[in-house]
Each structure stands twice: as structure tokens, then as C-alpha cells.
Design a protein around this motif. Structure first.
Motif, PDB file in Angstrom:
ATOM      1  N   UNK A 133       1.049  15.817  -1.440  1.00 52.17           N
ATOM      2  CA  UNK A 133      -0.002  15.992  -1.572  1.00 52.17           C
ATOM      3  C   UNK A 133      -0.539  14.876  -2.545  1.00 52.17           C
ATOM      4  N   UNK A 134       0.145  14.832  -3.937  1.00 51.35           N
ATOM      5  CA  UNK A 134      -0.179  14.441  -4.377  1.00 51.35           C
ATOM      6  C   UNK A 134      -0.567  12.632  -3.685  1.00 51.35           C
ATOM      7  N   UNK A 135      -0.156  11.948  -3.170  1.00 51.97           N
ATOM      8  CA  UNK A 135      -0.034  10.874  -2.569  1.00 51.97           C
ATOM      9  C   UNK A 135      -1.073  10.628  -2.186  1.00 51.97           C
ATOM     10  N   UNK A 141      -7.027   8.797 -14.329  1.00 47.22           N
ATOM     11  CA  UNK A 141      -5.186   8.351 -14.710  1.00 47.22           C
ATOM     12  C   UNK A 141      -4.472   7.981 -12.583  1.00 47.22           C
ATOM     13  N   UNK A 142      -5.054   8.148 -12.225  1.00 49.98           N
ATOM     14  CA  UNK A 142      -4.299   8.140 -10.472  1.00 49.98           C
ATOM     15  C   UNK A 142      -3.166   6.610 -10.424  1.00 49.98           C
ATOM     16  N   UNK A 143      -3.608   6.067 -11.122  1.00 53.35           N
ATOM     17  CA  UNK A 143      -3.266   4.675 -11.147  1.00 53.35           C
ATOM     18  C   UNK A 143      -1.467   5.329 -11.912  1.00 53.35           C
ATOM     19  N   UNK A 144      -1.611   4.996 -13.267  1.00 52.67           N
ATOM     20  CA  UNK A 144      -0.043   5.469 -14.137  1.00 52.67           C
ATOM     21  C   UNK A 144       0.523   6.436 -13.367  1.00 52.67           C
ATOM     22  N   UNK A 179      -3.908   8.381  -4.441  1.00 52.18           N
ATOM     23  CA  UNK A 179      -4.407   7.083  -3.710  1.00 52.18           C
ATOM     24  C   UNK A 179      -5.579   6.642  -3.995  1.00 52.18           C
ATOM     25  N   UNK A 180      -6.627   6.351  -2.839  1.00 55.52           N
ATOM     26  CA  UNK A 180      -8.147   6.586  -2.849  1.00 55.52           C
ATOM     27  C   UNK A 180      -8.141   6.564  -4.458  1.00 55.52           C
ATOM     28  N   UNK A 181      -7.973   6.936  -5.481  1.00 54.20           N
ATOM     29  CA  UNK A 181      -8.157   6.250  -6.894  1.00 54.20           C
ATOM     30  C   UNK A 181      -7.832   5.748  -7.443  1.00 54.20           C
ATOM     31  N   UNK A 191       1.025  -1.067  -0.143  1.00 52.19           N
ATOM     32  CA  UNK A 191      -0.393   0.237   0.397  1.00 52.19           C
ATOM     33  C   UNK A 191       0.467   0.602  -0.281  1.00 52.19           C
ATOM     34  N   UNK A 192       0.162   2.876   0.665  1.00 52.49           N
ATOM     35  CA  UNK A 192       0.991   3.632   0.676  1.00 52.49           C
ATOM     36  C   UNK A 192       1.811   4.113   1.759  1.00 52.49           C
ATOM     37  N   UNK A 193       2.088   2.972   2.629  1.00 51.33           N
ATOM     38  CA  UNK A 193       2.973   3.144   4.518  1.00 51.33           C
ATOM     39  C   UNK A 193       1.245   2.960   5.019  1.00 51.33           C
ATOM     40  N   UNK A 194      -0.390   3.346   4.251  1.00 50.54           N
ATOM     41  CA  UNK A 194      -1.027   3.558   6.223  1.00 50.54           C
ATOM     42  C   UNK A 194      -2.422   2.314   5.799  1.00 50.54           C
ATOM     43  N   UNK A 195      -1.335   1.058   5.190  1.00 50.74           N
ATOM     44  CA  UNK A 195      -2.307  -0.479   5.882  1.00 50.74           C
ATOM     45  C   UNK A 195      -0.962  -1.059   5.791  1.00 50.74           C
TER      46      UNK A 195
END
Length: 290
Positions: free
Chosen positions: A262-264, A220-223, A268-270, A29-33
Motif C-alpha cells: 500500500x505504501x509503495x 516526504x515521499x522519498x525519505x 512511489x510516484x512522488x 526503480x520499485x520493481x516496475x521498470x
């Protein structure tokens, strides 16, 4: 750096780094799970779909995955006529170590006046070990001041840094010290010898030019998140977080950290939902969010 620029101008990141970032999001994840300890293997078609959005060719993706299997950081699983890939214990350890700093709220901050010094005389006969060791040292913030002598700001856990290297000889070769500079040494000269401060500043300004005012669309959130993390990782490998007294006024590290965070939060959720949909489908690009 926009997704459109990646598609038109070819890949903007090494395919291996994009694979690492993809697997990092999938497993950690993004450091939050918590880490997904039993994450199933990722099908080849998922990697092909994800990296094609970033201008990486099918052949380059396949070659990258094969090389990572050869390096024992990925394990291949056959699924009929296709393949799927899963992190090995070594691969997980490498990702886990790097992501601690990637998602730190203060990745460039260290206690003032404390340094870690390493002596690493790795012989030519252990060339592969030397390559892996140098990669870890650079990620951990070390700069080379003399042949085989490295220095980093702060108190680095060297034993943890060396854990998992392919040969136990590494532990006997490395000598590590924590301490503070003493006269007649001049720390500012040491800093300028180990790091090119103007190049570090330019790296931050380049990151900010790409991302500080960016507003990527949710579809385009993931790429975009993979590109963001690649740029951020390069910046972290370059800038160890030197003491402010050596950096002059208006050092841009704080702005870079704010832009990344900010961009994370924005992407991140998308990206999480798109990643789950892509892996769940097993093939084909995510349709994005409407």
C-alpha cells in the motif's frame, strides 16, 4: 516511524542500508521498470542531501561511501574537486538479487514441504568469505540448525545465490540438497531451532505499528520510502516465509505485505519525481511537491 522521529532521534537505519535503498530506487526503480544500465554516477552532494533528511551526518555518509568503494560495490569518479559514485558490476548483482524478493507479491510464500539444506564449512582463514556468505544465506531465508548446516523453506537456487562471491573456493565448500523431511525427523523442532518464532512475530508487529496506518505527506515521499524499504528489508532478512502449519493462527506476514505494498503505491510516484529532481540537480535537497 516518521521522518520527524528520524530527524529528532538520530538515524533509524544504518547509513549503508539507506545508500543501498537509494541506489536501488535510482537504478532499478520499485520493481516496475527495467534496470538503468547506463545510469550516470551520483554526486556526493546528492547522497549528503538525501541522507541528511534521515538524521545521518555528513561524516557518516562520507565514511559509508568510502567503505563501499573499498568493498568494490561502488566505483568513485572524480568530478573536479568533488566525487560521484556508481555501482560496480558486483554492486549491481547484489542489489538485483535482493530486490527480487523485496518486490515479490508473495515474499513469504513457498511450496509446502520442500526445503533446501546447505553444508557450509568455511574455515577461519576465509573469514571475509564466511561473512559474505552468511549475509546472503540470511537474506535468502536460511536459518542455522547446526554448526555449518543451514536450512531454508522452498527450493532455493543455490548456484545463483553463490554467484559472484570473491573466491571460487566457495563452490567447493558448499554442499546443497533439496528435499522433504522424513521420519524420524520432526520438522517443527527443526523450525524452532533455526528460527525464534516469537521474535519473528514481534518483528512483524513492530513493522505494522510503524507503517500499517501511516499516511506520510507527499513532500516526504522519498525519505519515507527509504525508511520503509529499510524496515521491510530487515523483516525479510528475519522471516524466511515458513510453512503456515508451523506458525499458529493469525500469523501477521500477510498484513505486513499488504502494508508495504500500500505504501509503495502511495509514496512511489512522488518519490520517483523527487529522486529524479535530486539527482538532476546534483546538490541540495529536493524542494518536494507543492
Amino acid at each position: 516511524m516518521s521522518l520527524g522521529e528520524a530527524e529528532k532521534g538520530g538515524p533509524v537505519a544504518a547509513p549503508q542500508e539507506l545508500v543501498w535503498n537509494f541506489l536501488g530506487l535510482y537504478v532499478f526503480g520499485r520493481g516496475d521498470r527495467e534496470e538503468r544500465t547506463a545510469a550516470p554516477p551520483v554526486p556526493m552532494q546528492v547522497f549528503l542531501a538525501a541522507l541528511s533528511r534521515l538524521g545521518v551526518s555528513e561524516s557518516a555518509t562520507r565514511t559509508t561511501l568510502n567503505r563501499m568503494v573499498h568493498r568494490s560495490v561502488l566505483a568513485r569518479h572524480k568530478e573536479g574537486r568533488s566525487s560521484a559514485f556508481q555501482l560496480t558490476d558486483e554492486g549491481r548483482a547484489l542489489l538485483r538479487r535482493g530486490r527480487d524478493r523485496m518486490f515479490s507479491p508473495t515474499p513469504f510464500d513457498h511450496p509446502e514441504g520442500v526445503w533446501t539444506v546447505l553444508s557450509c564449512p568455511v574455515p577461519e582463514s576465509l573469514r571475509n568469505l564466511r561473512y559474505q556468505l552468511q549475509g546472503r544465506l540470511m537474506w535468502a531465508g536460511f536459518g542455522l540448525v547446526h554448526p555449518n548446516v543451514w536450512v531454508a523453506p522452498g527450493r532455493v537456487d543455490v548456484e545463483e545465490l553463490l554467484r559472484g562471491l570473491p573466491t571460487s573456493d566457495a563452490l567447493g565448500l558448499v554442499q546443497a540438497f533439496h528435499g522433504t523431511p522424513a521420519a524420524p525427523s520432526h520438522p517443527e523442532q527443526l523450525v524452532r531451532k533455526a528460527w525464534d518464532l516469537e521474535a519473528l512475530r514481534a518483528g512483524h508487529l513492530g513493522f505494522l505499528a510503524n507503517w500499517e496506518k501511516a499516511e506520510p505527506p507527499p513532500a516526504d515521499a522519498l525519505p519515507q520510502l527509504l525508511l520503509l524499504q529499510d524496515d521491510w528489508g530487515r523483516l525479510l532478512r528475519a522471516d524466511p516465509g515458513l510453512p503456515p502449519s508451523y506458525l499458529g493462527e493469525e500469523w501477521p506476514a500477510h498484513r505486513s505485505t499488504q502494508a508495504f505494498q500500500r505504501l509503495q503505491a502511495l509514496l512511489g510516484p512522488h518519490a520517483d519525481r523527487q529522486l529524479d529532481a535530486l539527482v538532476g540537480s546534483g546538490a541540495g535537497p529536493s524542494a518536494g511537491e507543492r
